[in-house]
Design an enzyme around this catalytic site. Structure first.
Site, PDB file in Angstrom:
ATOM      1  N   ASP A 112       0.837  -1.211   0.000  1.00  0.00           N
ATOM      2  CA  ASP A 112       0.000   0.000   0.000  1.00  0.00           C
ATOM      3  C   ASP A 112       0.868   1.256   0.000  1.00  0.00           C
ATOM      4  OD1 ASP A 112      -2.305   1.434   0.002  1.00  0.00           O
ATOM      5  OD2 ASP A 112      -2.723   1.182   2.134  1.00  0.00           O
TER       6      ASP A 112
ATOM      7  N   ASN B 257       1.442   3.375  -2.914  1.00  0.00           N
ATOM      8  CA  ASN B 257       2.071   3.784  -4.181  1.00  0.00           C
ATOM      9  C   ASN B 257       1.616   5.179  -4.606  1.00  0.00           C
ATOM     10  OD1 ASN B 257       3.158   1.258  -4.247  1.00  0.00           O
ATOM     11  ND2 ASN B 257       1.903   0.490  -5.928  1.00  0.00           N
ATOM     12  N   GLY B 258       0.305   5.413  -4.477  1.00  0.00           N
ATOM     13  CA  GLY B 258      -0.252   6.706  -4.905  1.00  0.00           C
ATOM     14  C   GLY B 258       0.300   7.835  -4.052  1.00  0.00           C
ATOM     15  N   ARG B 259       0.342   7.622  -2.739  1.00  0.00           N
ATOM     16  CA  ARG B 259       0.854   8.669  -1.834  1.00  0.00           C
ATOM     17  C   ARG B 259       2.337   8.925  -2.075  1.00  0.00           C
ATOM     18  NH1 ARG B 259      -1.537   5.954   3.283  1.00  0.00           N
ATOM     19  NH2 ARG B 259      -2.037   4.429   1.673  1.00  0.00           N
TER      20      ARG B 259
ATOM     21  N   ARG C  13       0.238   9.192 -10.148  1.00  0.00           N
ATOM     22  CA  ARG C  13       0.089   7.969  -9.335  1.00  0.00           C
ATOM     23  C   ARG C  13       0.745   6.747  -9.984  1.00  0.00           C
ATOM     24  NH1 ARG C  13      -3.546   7.387  -5.453  1.00  0.00           N
ATOM     25  NH2 ARG C  13      -3.963   5.251  -6.078  1.00  0.00           N
TER      26      ARG C  13
ATOM     27  N   GLU D 146     -12.021  -4.765  -5.427  1.00  0.00           N
ATOM     28  CA  GLU D 146     -12.562  -3.406  -5.259  1.00  0.00           C
ATOM     29  C   GLU D 146     -11.781  -2.376  -6.076  1.00  0.00           C
ATOM     30  OE1 GLU D 146     -11.922  -5.531  -2.545  1.00  0.00           O
ATOM     31  OE2 GLU D 146     -14.045  -6.087  -2.567  1.00  0.00           O
ATOM     32  N   ASN D 147     -10.572  -2.749  -6.534  1.00  0.00           N
ATOM     33  CA  ASN D 147      -9.736  -1.776  -7.256  1.00  0.00           C
ATOM     34  C   ASN D 147     -10.290  -1.380  -8.633  1.00  0.00           C
ATOM     35  OD1 ASN D 147      -6.508  -2.957  -5.994  1.00  0.00           O
ATOM     36  ND2 ASN D 147      -7.812  -1.311  -5.248  1.00  0.00           N
ATOM     37  N   TRP D 148     -11.314  -2.120  -9.127  1.00  0.00           N
ATOM     38  CA  TRP D 148     -11.943  -1.717 -10.402  1.00  0.00           C
ATOM     39  C   TRP D 148     -12.590  -0.346 -10.270  1.00  0.00           C
ATOM     40  CZ3 TRP D 148     -10.467  -4.606 -14.310  1.00  0.00           C
ATOM     41  CH2 TRP D 148     -10.246  -5.972 -14.138  1.00  0.00           C
TER      42      TRP D 148
ATOM     43  N   ARG E 290      -5.552  -2.328   8.398  1.00  0.00           N
ATOM     44  CA  ARG E 290      -6.710  -3.058   7.858  1.00  0.00           C
ATOM     45  C   ARG E 290      -6.227  -4.280   7.089  1.00  0.00           C
ATOM     46  NH1 ARG E 290      -8.259   2.178   6.397  1.00  0.00           N
ATOM     47  NH2 ARG E 290      -7.207   2.043   4.387  1.00  0.00           N
TER      48      ARG E 290
HETATM   49  C1  FPP Z   1      -1.628   0.133  -3.603  1.00  0.00           C
HETATM   50  O1  FPP Z   1      -1.197   1.469  -3.565  1.00  0.00           O
HETATM   51  C2  FPP Z   1      -1.060  -0.566  -4.754  1.00  0.00           C
HETATM   52  C3  FPP Z   1      -1.754  -1.170  -5.782  1.00  0.00           C
HETATM   53  C4  FPP Z   1      -3.224  -1.199  -5.845  1.00  0.00           C
HETATM   54  C5  FPP Z   1      -1.069  -1.803  -6.903  1.00  0.00           C
HETATM   55  C6  FPP Z   1       0.088  -2.653  -6.515  1.00  0.00           C
HETATM   56  C7  FPP Z   1       0.706  -3.220  -7.710  1.00  0.00           C
HETATM   57  C8  FPP Z   1       2.038  -3.279  -7.921  1.00  0.00           C
HETATM   58  C9  FPP Z   1       3.053  -2.786  -6.973  1.00  0.00           C
HETATM   59  C10 FPP Z   1       2.543  -3.894  -9.180  1.00  0.00           C
HETATM   60  C11 FPP Z   1       2.769  -5.377  -8.983  1.00  0.00           C
HETATM   61  C12 FPP Z   1       3.138  -6.013 -10.259  1.00  0.00           C
HETATM   62  C13 FPP Z   1       3.056  -7.335 -10.534  1.00  0.00           C
HETATM   63  C14 FPP Z   1       3.416  -7.859 -11.864  1.00  0.00           C
HETATM   64  C15 FPP Z   1       2.589  -8.302  -9.557  1.00  0.00           C
HETATM   65  P1  FPP Z   1      -2.286   2.616  -3.687  1.00  0.00           P
HETATM   66  O2  FPP Z   1      -2.413   2.992  -5.124  1.00  0.00           O
HETATM   67  O3  FPP Z   1      -3.554   2.174  -3.051  1.00  0.00           O
HETATM   68  O4  FPP Z   1      -1.626   3.774  -2.868  1.00  0.00           O
HETATM   69  P2  FPP Z   1      -2.386   4.928  -2.052  1.00  0.00           P
HETATM   70  O5  FPP Z   1      -3.124   4.251  -0.949  1.00  0.00           O
HETATM   71  O6  FPP Z   1      -1.261   5.772  -1.571  1.00  0.00           O
HETATM   72  O7  FPP Z   1      -3.291   5.631  -3.023  1.00  0.00           O
END
Ligand code: FPP
Length: 249
Positions: free
Chosen positions: A29, A31-33, A42, A76-78, A203
Protein backbone atom coordinates in the site's frame (compact mmCIF):
# COMPACT_ATOMS: atom_id res chain seq x y z
CA UNK A 1 16.08 -6.87 -13.74
CA UNK A 2 16.55 -3.64 -11.76
CA UNK A 3 17.62 -4.36 -8.22
CA UNK A 4 17.61 -1.32 -5.96
CA UNK A 5 19.23 -3.06 -3.00
CA UNK A 6 22.57 -4.68 -3.40
CA UNK A 7 23.36 -4.79 0.33
CA UNK A 8 22.01 -7.36 2.81
CA UNK A 9 22.26 -10.27 0.40
CA UNK A 10 23.06 -12.69 3.21
CA UNK A 11 20.64 -13.29 6.04
CA UNK A 12 21.47 -10.64 8.68
CA UNK A 13 23.32 -12.14 11.65
CA UNK A 14 20.65 -11.04 14.15
CA UNK A 15 18.02 -13.20 12.45
CA UNK A 16 17.61 -16.86 13.38
CA UNK A 17 17.39 -18.88 10.16
CA UNK A 18 15.49 -21.65 11.98
CA UNK A 19 12.69 -19.27 12.98
CA UNK A 20 12.02 -17.44 9.75
CA UNK A 21 8.45 -17.34 8.47
CA UNK A 22 7.98 -19.95 5.76
CA UNK A 23 5.38 -17.87 3.98
CA UNK A 24 5.21 -14.06 3.91
CA UNK A 25 2.20 -12.15 2.56
CA UNK A 26 2.27 -8.47 1.74
CA UNK A 27 -0.29 -5.72 1.21
CA UNK A 28 1.64 -3.27 -0.96
CA UNK A 29 0.00 0.00 0.00
CA UNK A 30 1.00 3.63 -0.53
CA UNK A 31 2.07 3.78 -4.18
CA UNK A 32 -0.25 6.71 -4.90
CA UNK A 33 0.85 8.67 -1.83
CA UNK A 34 4.49 8.04 -2.63
CA UNK A 35 4.00 9.44 -6.14
CA UNK A 36 2.07 12.45 -4.84
CA UNK A 37 4.86 13.26 -2.39
CA UNK A 38 7.35 13.23 -5.26
CA UNK A 39 5.07 15.41 -7.39
CA UNK A 40 4.60 12.53 -9.84
CA UNK A 41 1.47 10.92 -11.35
CA UNK A 42 0.09 7.97 -9.34
CA UNK A 43 1.17 5.49 -11.98
CA UNK A 44 4.80 6.27 -11.24
CA UNK A 45 4.20 4.95 -7.74
CA UNK A 46 2.99 1.65 -9.21
CA UNK A 47 6.06 1.50 -11.45
CA UNK A 48 8.35 1.94 -8.47
CA UNK A 49 6.19 -0.54 -6.58
CA UNK A 50 7.15 -3.23 -9.08
CA UNK A 51 10.84 -2.67 -8.23
CA UNK A 52 10.09 -3.05 -4.51
CA UNK A 53 8.21 -6.27 -5.18
CA UNK A 54 10.99 -7.72 -7.32
CA UNK A 55 13.53 -6.90 -4.66
CA UNK A 56 11.39 -8.44 -1.91
CA UNK A 57 11.00 -11.62 -3.96
CA UNK A 58 14.74 -11.82 -4.48
CA UNK A 59 15.36 -11.10 -0.79
CA UNK A 60 12.96 -13.87 0.29
CA UNK A 61 14.83 -16.22 -2.01
CA UNK A 62 18.27 -15.08 -0.73
CA UNK A 63 17.21 -15.45 2.89
CA UNK A 64 15.54 -18.85 2.54
CA UNK A 65 11.85 -17.96 2.77
CA UNK A 66 9.79 -20.51 0.83
CA UNK A 67 6.74 -18.49 -0.25
CA UNK A 68 5.70 -14.90 -0.93
CA UNK A 69 2.15 -13.77 -1.66
CA UNK A 70 1.50 -10.21 -2.85
CA UNK A 71 -1.82 -8.34 -3.16
CA UNK A 72 -1.53 -6.72 -6.57
CA UNK A 73 -5.17 -5.85 -7.40
CA UNK A 74 -8.27 -6.26 -5.27
CA UNK A 75 -11.80 -6.91 -6.52
CA UNK A 76 -12.56 -3.41 -5.26
CA UNK A 77 -9.74 -1.78 -7.26
CA UNK A 78 -11.94 -1.72 -10.40
CA UNK A 79 -13.52 1.36 -8.80
CA UNK A 80 -10.33 3.39 -9.48
CA UNK A 81 -10.15 5.81 -12.42
CA UNK A 82 -10.22 3.88 -15.70
CA UNK A 83 -6.80 5.22 -16.75
CA UNK A 84 -5.20 3.84 -13.59
CA UNK A 85 -6.92 0.44 -13.93
CA UNK A 86 -5.80 0.19 -17.57
CA UNK A 87 -2.28 1.20 -16.60
CA UNK A 88 -2.14 -1.50 -13.92
CA UNK A 89 -3.42 -4.24 -16.26
CA UNK A 90 -0.84 -3.27 -18.89
CA UNK A 91 1.87 -3.07 -16.23
CA UNK A 92 1.11 -6.59 -14.91
CA UNK A 93 1.19 -7.96 -18.44
CA UNK A 94 4.44 -6.23 -19.33
CA UNK A 95 6.19 -7.19 -16.10
CA UNK A 96 5.15 -10.82 -16.56
CA UNK A 97 6.43 -10.88 -20.12
CA UNK A 98 9.71 -9.21 -19.16
CA UNK A 99 10.37 -11.25 -16.02
CA UNK A 100 9.45 -14.76 -17.15
CA UNK A 101 12.97 -15.65 -18.27
CA UNK A 102 14.42 -14.33 -15.00
CA UNK A 103 11.87 -16.28 -12.97
CA UNK A 104 12.85 -19.44 -14.83
CA UNK A 105 16.53 -18.74 -14.17
CA UNK A 106 15.78 -18.12 -10.48
CA UNK A 107 13.60 -21.25 -10.22
CA UNK A 108 10.53 -19.22 -9.13
CA UNK A 109 7.14 -20.90 -9.29
CA UNK A 110 4.54 -18.23 -9.96
CA UNK A 111 0.81 -18.56 -9.54
CA UNK A 112 -2.10 -16.17 -9.59
CA UNK A 113 -5.12 -16.26 -7.32
CA UNK A 114 -8.38 -14.36 -7.75
CA UNK A 115 -11.16 -14.13 -10.29
CA UNK A 116 -8.83 -14.32 -13.26
CA UNK A 117 -11.55 -14.76 -15.90
CA UNK A 118 -12.56 -11.12 -15.48
CA UNK A 119 -9.08 -9.85 -16.43
CA UNK A 120 -8.24 -8.66 -19.97
CA UNK A 121 -7.67 -11.65 -22.26
CA UNK A 122 -4.11 -10.68 -23.15
CA UNK A 123 -3.24 -10.56 -19.43
CA UNK A 124 -4.95 -13.92 -18.86
CA UNK A 125 -2.77 -15.37 -21.62
CA UNK A 126 0.45 -14.09 -19.97
CA UNK A 127 -0.75 -15.37 -16.58
CA UNK A 128 -1.44 -18.80 -17.97
CA UNK A 129 1.89 -18.89 -19.85
CA UNK A 130 3.88 -17.90 -16.75
CA UNK A 131 2.06 -20.43 -14.53
CA UNK A 132 2.50 -23.22 -17.06
CA UNK A 133 6.17 -22.52 -17.75
CA UNK A 134 7.16 -22.22 -14.08
CA UNK A 135 4.94 -25.01 -12.73
CA UNK A 136 7.79 -27.50 -12.25
CA UNK A 137 10.17 -24.99 -10.66
CA UNK A 138 11.18 -26.04 -7.17
CA UNK A 139 12.31 -22.67 -5.79
CA UNK A 140 10.32 -19.96 -4.05
CA UNK A 141 6.53 -19.98 -4.59
CA UNK A 142 5.39 -16.55 -5.65
CA UNK A 143 1.64 -15.96 -5.54
CA UNK A 144 0.09 -12.83 -6.98
CA UNK A 145 -3.44 -11.98 -5.85
CA UNK A 146 -5.05 -10.26 -8.83
CA UNK A 147 -8.73 -9.32 -8.97
CA UNK A 148 -8.75 -11.00 -5.59
CA UNK A 149 -11.24 -10.59 -2.74
CA UNK A 150 -11.28 -12.91 0.25
CA UNK A 151 -15.05 -12.77 0.71
CA UNK A 152 -15.56 -13.64 -2.96
CA UNK A 153 -13.06 -16.49 -2.56
CA UNK A 154 -14.97 -17.84 0.45
CA UNK A 155 -18.31 -17.63 -1.38
CA UNK A 156 -16.72 -19.36 -4.39
CA UNK A 157 -15.51 -22.19 -2.13
CA UNK A 158 -18.96 -22.51 -0.49
CA UNK A 159 -20.61 -22.83 -3.89
CA UNK A 160 -18.16 -25.50 -5.04
CA UNK A 161 -18.72 -27.51 -1.85
CA UNK A 162 -22.51 -27.05 -2.01
CA UNK A 163 -22.51 -28.39 -5.57
CA UNK A 164 -20.60 -31.49 -4.45
CA UNK A 165 -23.14 -32.06 -1.68
CA UNK A 166 -25.99 -31.58 -4.15
CA UNK A 167 -24.43 -34.14 -6.50
CA UNK A 168 -24.11 -36.58 -3.60
CA UNK A 169 -20.30 -36.63 -3.82
CA UNK A 170 -19.85 -35.60 -0.19
CA UNK A 171 -22.05 -35.29 2.89
CA UNK A 172 -22.35 -32.09 4.97
CA UNK A 173 -20.66 -33.95 7.85
CA UNK A 174 -17.52 -34.40 5.75
CA UNK A 175 -17.02 -30.64 5.45
CA UNK A 176 -14.24 -29.58 7.78
CA UNK A 177 -11.56 -26.89 7.85
CA UNK A 178 -9.11 -28.78 5.70
CA UNK A 179 -11.71 -29.60 3.06
CA UNK A 180 -12.84 -25.98 3.05
CA UNK A 181 -9.25 -24.76 2.63
CA UNK A 182 -8.82 -27.10 -0.34
CA UNK A 183 -11.64 -25.26 -2.12
CA UNK A 184 -10.04 -21.84 -1.74
CA UNK A 185 -7.93 -20.34 -4.53
CA UNK A 186 -4.92 -21.01 -2.29
CA UNK A 187 -5.59 -24.77 -2.05
CA UNK A 188 -2.48 -26.81 -1.27
CA UNK A 189 -0.58 -23.75 -0.06
CA UNK A 190 0.50 -23.30 3.53
CA UNK A 191 -1.03 -20.29 5.29
CA UNK A 192 1.11 -17.15 5.65
CA UNK A 193 3.05 -16.88 8.91
CA UNK A 194 3.66 -13.15 8.54
CA UNK A 195 1.49 -10.50 6.92
CA UNK A 196 3.16 -7.16 6.21
CA UNK A 197 1.20 -4.03 5.32
CA UNK A 198 2.89 -0.82 4.28
CA UNK A 199 1.72 2.81 4.58
CA UNK A 200 0.45 2.52 8.14
CA UNK A 201 -3.12 1.37 7.50
CA UNK A 202 -4.37 -1.10 10.12
CA UNK A 203 -6.71 -3.06 7.86
CA UNK A 204 -6.84 -6.41 6.09
CA UNK A 205 -8.77 -4.97 3.13
CA UNK A 206 -10.39 -8.26 2.16
CA UNK A 207 -7.03 -10.04 1.79
CA UNK A 208 -6.68 -13.75 2.69
CA UNK A 209 -9.23 -13.51 5.52
CA UNK A 210 -9.32 -17.27 6.06
CA UNK A 211 -5.60 -17.87 5.55
CA UNK A 212 -4.25 -15.21 7.95
CA UNK A 213 -6.18 -16.53 10.96
CA UNK A 214 -2.90 -17.14 12.82
CA UNK A 215 -0.49 -14.92 10.87
CA UNK A 216 1.56 -12.35 12.72
CA UNK A 217 0.69 -8.85 11.51
CA UNK A 218 3.36 -6.22 10.90
CA UNK A 219 2.40 -2.71 9.81
CA UNK A 220 5.00 -0.14 8.81
CA UNK A 221 4.44 3.53 7.96
CA UNK A 222 6.85 3.20 5.03
CA UNK A 223 5.12 3.57 1.67
CA UNK A 224 5.43 0.53 -0.60
CA UNK A 225 7.87 2.03 -3.17
CA UNK A 226 10.27 2.75 -0.26
CA UNK A 227 9.97 -0.75 1.24
CA UNK A 228 13.41 -2.35 1.01
CA UNK A 229 15.60 -5.06 2.56
CA UNK A 230 16.29 -2.98 5.67
CA UNK A 231 12.53 -2.64 6.21
CA UNK A 232 12.02 -6.36 5.63
CA UNK A 233 14.82 -7.07 8.08
CA UNK A 234 12.94 -5.00 10.70
CA UNK A 235 9.71 -6.89 9.98
CA UNK A 236 11.50 -10.23 10.45
CA UNK A 237 13.12 -9.07 13.69
CA UNK A 238 9.68 -8.09 15.01
CA UNK A 239 8.30 -11.47 13.87
CA UNK A 240 11.05 -13.36 15.70
CA UNK A 241 10.21 -11.52 18.92
CA UNK A 242 6.60 -12.70 18.79
CA UNK A 243 5.46 -15.63 20.88
CA UNK A 244 3.28 -17.68 18.51
CA UNK A 245 0.93 -19.72 20.67
CA UNK A 246 -1.86 -20.56 18.18
CA UNK A 247 -4.43 -20.22 20.94
CA UNK A 248 -2.51 -22.45 23.38
CA UNK A 249 -0.69 -21.37 26.54
C1 FPP B 1 -1.63 0.13 -3.60
O1 FPP B 1 -1.20 1.47 -3.57
C2 FPP B 1 -1.06 -0.57 -4.75
C3 FPP B 1 -1.75 -1.17 -5.78
C4 FPP B 1 -3.22 -1.20 -5.85
C5 FPP B 1 -1.07 -1.80 -6.90
C6 FPP B 1 0.09 -2.65 -6.51
C7 FPP B 1 0.71 -3.22 -7.71
C8 FPP B 1 2.04 -3.28 -7.92
C9 FPP B 1 3.05 -2.79 -6.97
C10 FPP B 1 2.54 -3.89 -9.18
C11 FPP B 1 2.77 -5.38 -8.98
C12 FPP B 1 3.14 -6.01 -10.26
C13 FPP B 1 3.06 -7.34 -10.53
C14 FPP B 1 3.42 -7.86 -11.86
C15 FPP B 1 2.59 -8.30 -9.56
P1 FPP B 1 -2.29 2.62 -3.69
O2 FPP B 1 -2.41 2.99 -5.12
O3 FPP B 1 -3.55 2.17 -3.05
O4 FPP B 1 -1.63 3.77 -2.87
P2 FPP B 1 -2.39 4.93 -2.05
O5 FPP B 1 -3.12 4.25 -0.95
O6 FPP B 1 -1.26 5.77 -1.57
O7 FPP B 1 -3.29 5.63 -3.02
Amino acid sequence: MIVKQTTLQQLPADLDSARLPKHVAVIMDGNGRWAKRQGLPRIMGHRRGVDSLKDLLRCCKDWGICALTAYAFSSENWGRPLDEVNFLMTLFERVLRQELQEMMAENVKIRFVGNLQALPESLQAEISRSMTETRNNQGIEFTVATNYGARQEIVHACRAIAEKVQQGLITPEQIDESMFARHLYTAEQADPDLLIRTSGEMRLSNFLLWQVAYAELYVTNTLWPDFNRQEFHQALLAYQKRDRRFGKV
